[in-house]
Enzyme design. Structure first.
Site, PDB file in Angstrom:
ATOM      1  N   SER A 129       0.815  -1.519  -0.121  1.00 22.92           N
ATOM      2  CA  SER A 129       0.249   0.422   0.066  1.00 22.92           C
ATOM      3  C   SER A 129       0.850   1.312   0.362  1.00 22.92           C
ATOM      4  O   SER A 129       1.860   1.198   0.444  1.00 22.92           O
ATOM      5  CB  SER A 129      -0.388   0.035   1.084  1.00 22.92           C
ATOM      6  OG  SER A 129      -1.357   1.189   1.776  1.00 22.92           O
ATOM      7  N   TYR A 175      -1.945  -0.382   9.888  1.00 22.37           N
ATOM      8  CA  TYR A 175      -2.694  -1.147   8.481  1.00 22.37           C
ATOM      9  C   TYR A 175      -1.128  -0.970   7.897  1.00 22.37           C
ATOM     10  O   TYR A 175      -0.815  -1.607   7.111  1.00 22.37           O
ATOM     11  CB  TYR A 175      -3.426  -0.172   8.130  1.00 22.37           C
ATOM     12  CG  TYR A 175      -3.621  -0.614   6.930  1.00 22.37           C
ATOM     13  CD1 TYR A 175      -4.054  -1.899   5.374  1.00 22.37           C
ATOM     14  CD2 TYR A 175      -3.407   0.438   5.758  1.00 22.37           C
ATOM     15  CE1 TYR A 175      -4.422  -1.664   4.641  1.00 22.37           C
ATOM     16  CE2 TYR A 175      -3.693   0.379   4.413  1.00 22.37           C
ATOM     17  CZ  TYR A 175      -3.711  -1.633   4.101  1.00 22.37           C
ATOM     18  OH  TYR A 175      -4.264  -1.250   2.349  1.00 22.37           O
TER      19      TYR A 175
HETATM   20  N1  LIG Z   1      -8.049  -0.247  -2.562  1.00 25.51           N
HETATM   21  C1  LIG Z   1      -7.338   0.478  -2.142  1.00 25.51           C
HETATM   22  O1  LIG Z   1      -6.979   1.409  -2.884  1.00 25.51           O
HETATM   23  C2  LIG Z   1      -6.307   0.073  -2.074  1.00 25.51           C
HETATM   24  C3  LIG Z   1      -4.852   0.404  -1.274  1.00 25.51           C
HETATM   25  C4  LIG Z   1      -4.482   0.373  -0.742  1.00 25.51           C
HETATM   26  C5  LIG Z   1      -3.603  -1.300  -0.714  1.00 25.51           C
HETATM   27  N2  LIG Z   1      -5.126  -2.013  -1.458  1.00 25.51           N
HETATM   28  C6  LIG Z   1      -4.825  -3.364  -0.883  1.00 25.51           C
HETATM   29  O2  LIG Z   1      -5.501  -4.352  -1.570  1.00 25.51           O
HETATM   30  C7  LIG Z   1      -6.569  -4.748  -1.282  1.00 25.51           C
HETATM   31  C8  LIG Z   1      -7.299  -5.485  -1.623  1.00 25.51           C
HETATM   32  O3  LIG Z   1      -8.011  -4.307  -1.467  1.00 25.51           O
HETATM   33  P1  LIG Z   1      -9.262  -3.364  -2.117  1.00 25.51           P
HETATM   34  O4  LIG Z   1      -9.373  -2.368  -1.899  1.00 25.51           O
HETATM   35  O5  LIG Z   1     -10.179  -4.731  -2.860  1.00 25.51           O
HETATM   36  O6  LIG Z   1     -10.320  -4.324  -0.013  1.00 25.51           O
HETATM   37  P2  LIG Z   1     -11.439  -5.290  -0.103  1.00 25.51           P
HETATM   38  O7  LIG Z   1     -11.492  -5.503   1.170  1.00 25.51           O
HETATM   39  O8  LIG Z   1     -12.677  -5.163  -0.890  1.00 25.51           O
HETATM   40  O9  LIG Z   1     -10.648  -6.604  -0.335  1.00 25.51           O
HETATM   41  C9  LIG Z   1     -10.353  -7.377   0.241  1.00 25.51           C
HETATM   42  C10 LIG Z   1     -11.067  -8.830   0.222  1.00 25.51           C
HETATM   43  O10 LIG Z   1     -10.431  -9.879   0.874  1.00 25.51           O
HETATM   44  C11 LIG Z   1     -11.220 -10.583   2.272  1.00 25.51           C
HETATM   45  N3  LIG Z   1     -10.768 -11.042   2.968  1.00 25.51           N
HETATM   46  C12 LIG Z   1     -10.904 -10.372   4.102  1.00 25.51           C
HETATM   47  N4  LIG Z   1      -9.740 -10.533   5.145  1.00 25.51           N
HETATM   48  C13 LIG Z   1      -9.129 -12.030   4.840  1.00 25.51           C
HETATM   49  C14 LIG Z   1      -8.814 -13.273   5.294  1.00 25.51           C
HETATM   50  N5  LIG Z   1      -8.027 -13.210   6.665  1.00 25.51           N
HETATM   51  N6  LIG Z   1      -9.171 -14.395   4.568  1.00 25.51           N
HETATM   52  C15 LIG Z   1      -9.846 -15.327   3.491  1.00 25.51           C
HETATM   53  N7  LIG Z   1     -10.229 -13.435   3.344  1.00 25.51           N
HETATM   54  C16 LIG Z   1     -10.435 -11.940   2.957  1.00 25.51           C
HETATM   55  C17 LIG Z   1     -12.079  -9.727   2.134  1.00 25.51           C
HETATM   56  O11 LIG Z   1     -13.438 -10.880   2.229  1.00 25.51           O
HETATM   57  C18 LIG Z   1     -12.166  -8.661   0.370  1.00 25.51           C
HETATM   58  O12 LIG Z   1     -13.558  -9.765  -0.322  1.00 25.51           O
HETATM   59  C19 LIG Z   1      -5.756  -5.355   0.221  1.00 25.51           C
HETATM   60  O13 LIG Z   1      -4.413  -6.071   0.259  1.00 25.51           O
HETATM   61  C20 LIG Z   1      -5.856  -3.634   0.386  1.00 25.51           C
HETATM   62  O14 LIG Z   1      -5.338  -3.983   1.532  1.00 25.51           O
HETATM   63  C21 LIG Z   1      -5.906  -1.551  -1.368  1.00 25.51           C
END
Ligand SMILES: NC(=O)c1ccc[n+]([C@@H]2O[C@H](COP(=O)([O-])OP(=O)(O)OC[C@H]3O[C@@H](n4cnc5c(N)ncnc54)[C@H](O)[C@@H]3O)[C@@H](O)[C@H]2O)c1
Length: 331
Positions: A129, A153
């Protein structure tokens, strides 16, 4: 070449887009998610329904923090690639709910690393991130800028990078960390500003502007993030200085995936106002603990390695998001 690919977090925002694209490219995708209730499960299920229409996609409901179940998963399958996107996301939520970040983002990540090295996965790509840069002021942020994370986080994401680096060093497990910058677009996350502001404006509710709105983010459109990930799938970091990666003493690399130009919250609100035709009611609030003031990605490493750089301007991306929002929520 058709590959077997594990996508974790496949019911999530980014995971569902990545899994769909990989199926479209002809790969066999096993999607894993625990479908937790961090935000509306209906949205996760709707994303999953769409994925299930593709015969190349299979779903497995599983928690990545469950060590035994994860061991079994990697015993039963041979994956050519793992795209690890499951995590507990959210900076603000980590202040009141620290343990879930330890379970999903640290314990879960060790299970992924162990599975990859034991079953000799060709390349692990995992979500890091932009928050790892924290209060670093070296804008635009390059991958070799100091990391000064200021929330649990962000610390968990920086820890993932160091854990992956150590597995690359100890076991030669190739891994690429994706430093994603504020991703938005259709099927987006309800806890993020583009979604919250759109919902509030269409409902006539006020919007909270932290630090009085005096923040900027490098908003990155989902299709650009997916393209960056697909491009990196076969850019396997290798030993030696020719890998193109910046930390190239071991087969581990990190890349920023960001638009490459920051926008202020005022600009974001302006785009949503144009796309919705509604006006924002602004509530100015103080800065939230754990938040950062500005993010701005230097994407030259991604471009040098893949030839690709994100290209969707904010007004265009927000138009697509609002169109999706209005259709999905009949708003
Ligand atoms: N969206 C952003 O702007 C952004 C920015 C930087 C990093 N990220 C990273 O990208 C990744 C995806 O983010 P996103 O925005 O799609 O988030 P999101 O919350 O929509 O997707 C994450 C998914 O992982 C699942 N999950 C969480 N914990 C879990 C576990 N213990 N076992 C199995 N499944 C689990 C959740 O149910 C969810 O569907 C994450 O790692 C997040 O930290 C996202």
């Amino acid at each position: 070449m058709t590959m077997n690919i594990l996508v974790t977090g496949c019911a999530g925002f980014i995971g569902s887009h990545v899994a769909r694209r990989l199926c479209q490219e002809g790969h066999q995708v096993l999607g894993l998610d625990n479908l937790n209730g961090y935000y509306a499960i209906d949205l996760k299920l709707a994303r999953l329904d769409l994925l299930m229409e593709n015969p190349r996609f299979q779903f497995r409901k599983q928690d990545i923090a469950d060590t035994q179940a994860m061991r079994k998963l990697f015993d039963e399958h041979r994956f050519d690639r793992v795209v690890h996107l499951a995590a507990q996301a959210g900076v603000r939520y980590s202040i009141d709910n620290p343990h879930v970040y330890v379970d999903s983002n640290l314990q879960g990540f060790v299970n992924i690393l162990e599975g990859c090295r034991r079953s000799v996965v060709g390349h692990l790509l995992y979500a890091s991130s932009s928050s790892v840069y924290g209060i670093s002021r070296a804008l635009p942020l390059r991958e070799d800028a100091p990391t000064i994370p200021v929330s649990l986080y962000a610390v968990s994401k920086r820890a993932n990078e160091m854990m992956a680096h150590s597995y690359a060093h100890l076991f030669g497990q190739p891994a690429t960390g994706l430093r994603l910058f504020t991703v938005y677009g259709p099927w987006g996350r309800p806890d993020m500003a583009p979604f919250k502001f759109t919902q509030a404006m269409l409902e006539g509710w006020p919007i909270d502007l932290y630090n009085g709105g005096n923040l900027s983010r490098d908003f990155t459109y989902i299709d650009d993030v997916v393209e960056g990930i697909v491009q990196l799938l076969n850019c396997i970091p290798c030993f030696g200085p020719k890998s193109g990666a910046r930390d190239n003493d071991v087969p581990h690399a990190t890349y920023n995936i960001g638009f490459g130009t920051p926008s202020s919250l005022a600009e974001l609100i302006g785009c949503i106002e144009s796309a919705t035709g509604a006006s924002a009611i602004r509530h100015r609030k103080r800065m939230q603990p754990g938040d950062v003031y500005d993010t701005w990605a230097d994407v030259s490493a991604l471009e040098a390695r893949t030839g690709f750089r994100p290209k969707t301007p904010l007004p265009q991306g927000i138009d697509s998001f609002v169109q999706w929002y209005r259709t999905f929520y009949r708003a």
